[in-house]
Write a protein that holds these residues in place. Structure first.
Motif, PDB file in Angstrom:
ATOM      1  N   LEU A  73       0.843  -0.997   0.118  1.00 14.96           N
ATOM      2  CA  LEU A  73      -0.231  -0.056  -0.067  1.00 14.96           C
ATOM      3  C   LEU A  73       0.801   1.251  -0.022  1.00 14.96           C
ATOM      4  N   ILE A  74       0.708   1.994  -0.982  1.00 20.41           N
ATOM      5  CA  ILE A  74       1.406   3.221  -1.296  1.00 20.41           C
ATOM      6  C   ILE A  74       0.640   4.598  -0.832  1.00 20.41           C
ATOM      7  N   LEU A  75       1.035   5.361   0.233  1.00 18.93           N
ATOM      8  CA  LEU A  75       0.482   6.642   0.666  1.00 18.93           C
ATOM      9  C   LEU A  75       1.462   7.660  -0.052  1.00 18.93           C
ATOM     10  N   HIS A  76       1.154   8.560  -0.996  1.00 14.25           N
ATOM     11  CA  HIS A  76       2.197   9.248  -1.802  1.00 14.25           C
ATOM     12  C   HIS A  76       2.770  10.260  -0.842  1.00 14.25           C
ATOM     13  N   ARG A  77       1.764  10.789  -0.158  1.00 16.25           N
ATOM     14  CA  ARG A  77       2.358  12.007   0.866  1.00 16.25           C
ATOM     15  C   ARG A  77       1.889  11.805   2.129  1.00 16.25           C
ATOM     16  N   ALA A  78       2.351  11.341   3.129  1.00 13.48           N
ATOM     17  CA  ALA A  78       1.890  11.001   4.437  1.00 13.48           C
ATOM     18  C   ALA A  78       1.543  12.428   5.067  1.00 13.48           C
ATOM     19  N   THR A  79       0.427  12.533   5.630  1.00 13.06           N
ATOM     20  CA  THR A  79      -0.166  13.531   6.681  1.00 13.06           C
ATOM     21  C   THR A  79      -0.192  12.968   8.020  1.00 13.06           C
ATOM     22  N   LEU A  80      -0.310  13.849   9.117  1.00 10.17           N
ATOM     23  CA  LEU A  80      -0.598  13.604  10.381  1.00 10.17           C
ATOM     24  C   LEU A  80      -1.956  12.831  10.520  1.00 10.17           C
ATOM     25  N   ARG A  81      -2.809  13.078   9.510  1.00  7.60           N
ATOM     26  CA  ARG A  81      -4.263  12.251   9.536  1.00  7.60           C
ATOM     27  C   ARG A  81      -4.119  10.870   9.083  1.00  7.60           C
ATOM     28  N   ASP A  82      -2.852  10.474   8.611  1.00  5.82           N
ATOM     29  CA  ASP A  82      -2.678   9.054   8.050  1.00  5.82           C
ATOM     30  C   ASP A  82      -2.055   8.202   9.050  1.00  5.82           C
ATOM     31  N   ALA A  83      -1.709   8.867  10.361  1.00  6.15           N
ATOM     32  CA  ALA A  83      -1.443   7.950  11.429  1.00  6.15           C
ATOM     33  C   ALA A  83      -2.556   7.011  11.732  1.00  6.15           C
ATOM     34  N   ALA A  84      -2.434   5.706  11.513  1.00  7.38           N
ATOM     35  CA  ALA A  84      -3.706   4.901  12.048  1.00  7.38           C
ATOM     36  C   ALA A  84      -3.053   3.349  11.927  1.00  7.38           C
ATOM     37  N   VAL A  85      -3.869   2.430  12.195  1.00  5.59           N
ATOM     38  CA  VAL A  85      -3.291   1.059  11.851  1.00  5.59           C
ATOM     39  C   VAL A  85      -4.133   0.413  10.647  1.00  5.59           C
ATOM     40  N   TYR A  86      -3.050   0.026   9.795  1.00  6.62           N
ATOM     41  CA  TYR A  86      -3.269  -0.372   8.509  1.00  6.62           C
ATOM     42  C   TYR A  86      -3.384  -2.085   8.540  1.00  6.62           C
ATOM     43  N   TYR A  87      -4.542  -2.491   7.975  1.00 11.88           N
ATOM     44  CA  TYR A  87      -4.899  -3.755   8.038  1.00 11.88           C
ATOM     45  C   TYR A  87      -4.891  -4.157   6.404  1.00 11.88           C
ATOM     46  N   CYS A  88      -4.137  -5.423   6.166  1.00  9.04           N
ATOM     47  CA  CYS A  88      -4.028  -6.146   4.760  1.00  9.04           C
ATOM     48  C   CYS A  88      -4.963  -7.149   4.905  1.00  9.04           C
ATOM     49  N   ILE A  89      -5.935  -7.514   4.101  1.00 10.86           N
ATOM     50  CA  ILE A  89      -6.938  -8.483   4.386  1.00 10.86           C
ATOM     51  C   ILE A  89      -7.287  -9.159   2.942  1.00 10.86           C
ATOM     52  N   LEU A  90      -7.330 -10.641   3.073  1.00 12.75           N
ATOM     53  CA  LEU A  90      -7.720 -11.341   1.913  1.00 12.75           C
ATOM     54  C   LEU A  90      -9.347 -11.435   1.902  1.00 12.75           C
ATOM     55  N   ARG A  91     -10.125 -11.606   0.948  1.00 15.44           N
ATOM     56  CA  ARG A  91     -11.254 -11.837   1.146  1.00 15.44           C
ATOM     57  C   ARG A  91     -11.682 -12.895   0.041  1.00 15.44           C
ATOM     58  N   LYS A  92     -12.264 -14.142   0.240  1.00 18.22           N
ATOM     59  CA  LYS A  92     -12.509 -15.390  -0.307  1.00 18.22           C
ATOM     60  C   LYS A  92     -13.866 -15.278  -1.316  1.00 18.22           C
ATOM     61  N   THR A  93     -13.956 -15.940  -2.170  1.00 22.35           N
ATOM     62  CA  THR A  93     -15.252 -15.597  -2.956  1.00 22.35           C
ATOM     63  C   THR A  93     -16.519 -16.111  -2.235  1.00 22.35           C
ATOM     64  N   SER A  94     -16.440 -16.989  -1.417  1.00 18.35           N
ATOM     65  CA  SER A  94     -17.494 -17.684  -1.078  1.00 18.35           C
ATOM     66  C   SER A  94     -18.032 -17.189   0.382  1.00 18.35           C
ATOM     67  N   TYR A  95     -17.134 -16.248   1.008  1.00 19.52           N
ATOM     68  CA  TYR A  95     -17.330 -15.491   2.205  1.00 19.52           C
ATOM     69  C   TYR A  95     -17.442 -14.118   2.196  1.00 19.52           C
ATOM     70  N   ASP A  96     -18.292 -13.578   3.002  1.00 17.37           N
ATOM     71  CA  ASP A  96     -18.099 -11.941   3.150  1.00 17.37           C
ATOM     72  C   ASP A  96     -17.461 -11.404   3.998  1.00 17.37           C
ATOM     73  N   LYS A  97     -17.221 -12.280   5.258  1.00 17.70           N
ATOM     74  CA  LYS A  97     -16.490 -11.825   6.457  1.00 17.70           C
ATOM     75  C   LYS A  97     -15.233 -11.406   6.131  1.00 17.70           C
ATOM     76  N   VAL A  98     -14.684 -10.542   6.909  1.00 14.51           N
ATOM     77  CA  VAL A  98     -13.342  -9.984   6.917  1.00 14.51           C
ATOM     78  C   VAL A  98     -12.374 -10.222   8.129  1.00 14.51           C
ATOM     79  N   ILE A  99     -11.263 -10.991   7.669  1.00 16.25           N
ATOM     80  CA  ILE A  99     -10.323 -11.783   8.711  1.00 16.25           C
ATOM     81  C   ILE A  99      -9.228 -10.565   8.848  1.00 16.25           C
ATOM     82  N   PHE A 100      -9.443  -9.936  10.145  1.00 23.52           N
ATOM     83  CA  PHE A 100      -8.239  -8.859  10.256  1.00 23.52           C
ATOM     84  C   PHE A 100      -7.152  -9.673  10.898  1.00 23.52           C
TER      85      PHE A 100
END
Lengths: 110, 116
Positions: A73-100
């Protein structure tokens, strides 16, 4: 379920680009790669998603490796507002739930 | 426009009390999800509704947890006989369509539950 691996934390200087890596070596051919972020005391918010090709939107860019076993994930110009926890997630075709996972905590230094 | 709203935002319960947490999804959204987020952890899936049907409740930690969405819009997560380990932020999310891995989820601000 396919798992993702991210660094626990990263730092960036304000107004500089940030590259947040994610490994997903067991990804299947139909898994979409999603990124969400969570600012302090808020619910997660969608950032971007992709399948095979690189993607751009107003918030960020997503670069996906040719073998799809990693993405960035590329943030081109970080700002103070971008301070956060970033989650990378895979979503399978047969389920809608998100596994963090635990995500990457990004600190932005003024 | 109106996003996902949750109420109450904060709830303090004594151990053994029952609590009910409400989620108002974005109007017209078919899919609704509940997550539990412990301090310092990522959200963990609890349950999923498609309209009024509860299609997946595999993440509910015990039979003290119960969720419903009787008319396919508002949802309530109920926790009976609360215990200290139930203390967490409970997040609700909705998605406009059913199925498919490419649709984004819209999250509410969460309800912070503290059991004393």
């Amino acid at each position: 379920d396919a798992k993702t691996t991210q660094p626990n934390s990263m730092e960036s200087n304000e107004e500089e680009p940030v590259h947040l890596p994610c490994n997903h070596s067991t990804i299947s051919g139909t898994d979409y790669i999603h990124w969400y972020r969570q600012l302090p005391s808020q619910g997660p918010e969608y950032v971007i998603h992709g399948l095979t090709s690189n993607v751009n939107n107003r918030m960020a860019s997503l670069a996906i490796a040719e073998d799809r076993k990693s993405s960035t994930l590329i943030l081109h110009r970080a700002t103070l507002r971008d301070a956060a926890v970033y989650y990378c997630i895979l979503r399978k075709t047969s389920y809608d739930k998100v596994i963090f996972g635990p995500g990457t905590s990004l600190s932005v230094i003024p | 426009g109106a996003g996902v709203s949750q109420s109450p935002r904060y709830k303090v319960a004594k151990r053994g009390q029952d609590v009910a947490l409400r989620c108002d999804p974005i109007s017209g959204h078919v899919s609704l999800f509940w997550y539990q987020q412990a301090l310092g952890q990522g959200p963990e899936f609890l349950t999923y509704f498609q309209n009024e049907a509860q299609l997946d409740k595999s993440g509910l930690p015990s039979d003290r947890f119960f969720a419903e969405r009787p008319e396919g819009s508002v949802s309530t997560l109920k926790i009976q006989r609360t215990q200290q380990e139930d203390s967490a932020v409970y997040l609700c999310a909705s998605s406009p369509l059913a199925g498919g891995p490419s649709y984004e989820q819209y999250f509410g601000p969460g309800t912070r539950l503290t059991v004393t």
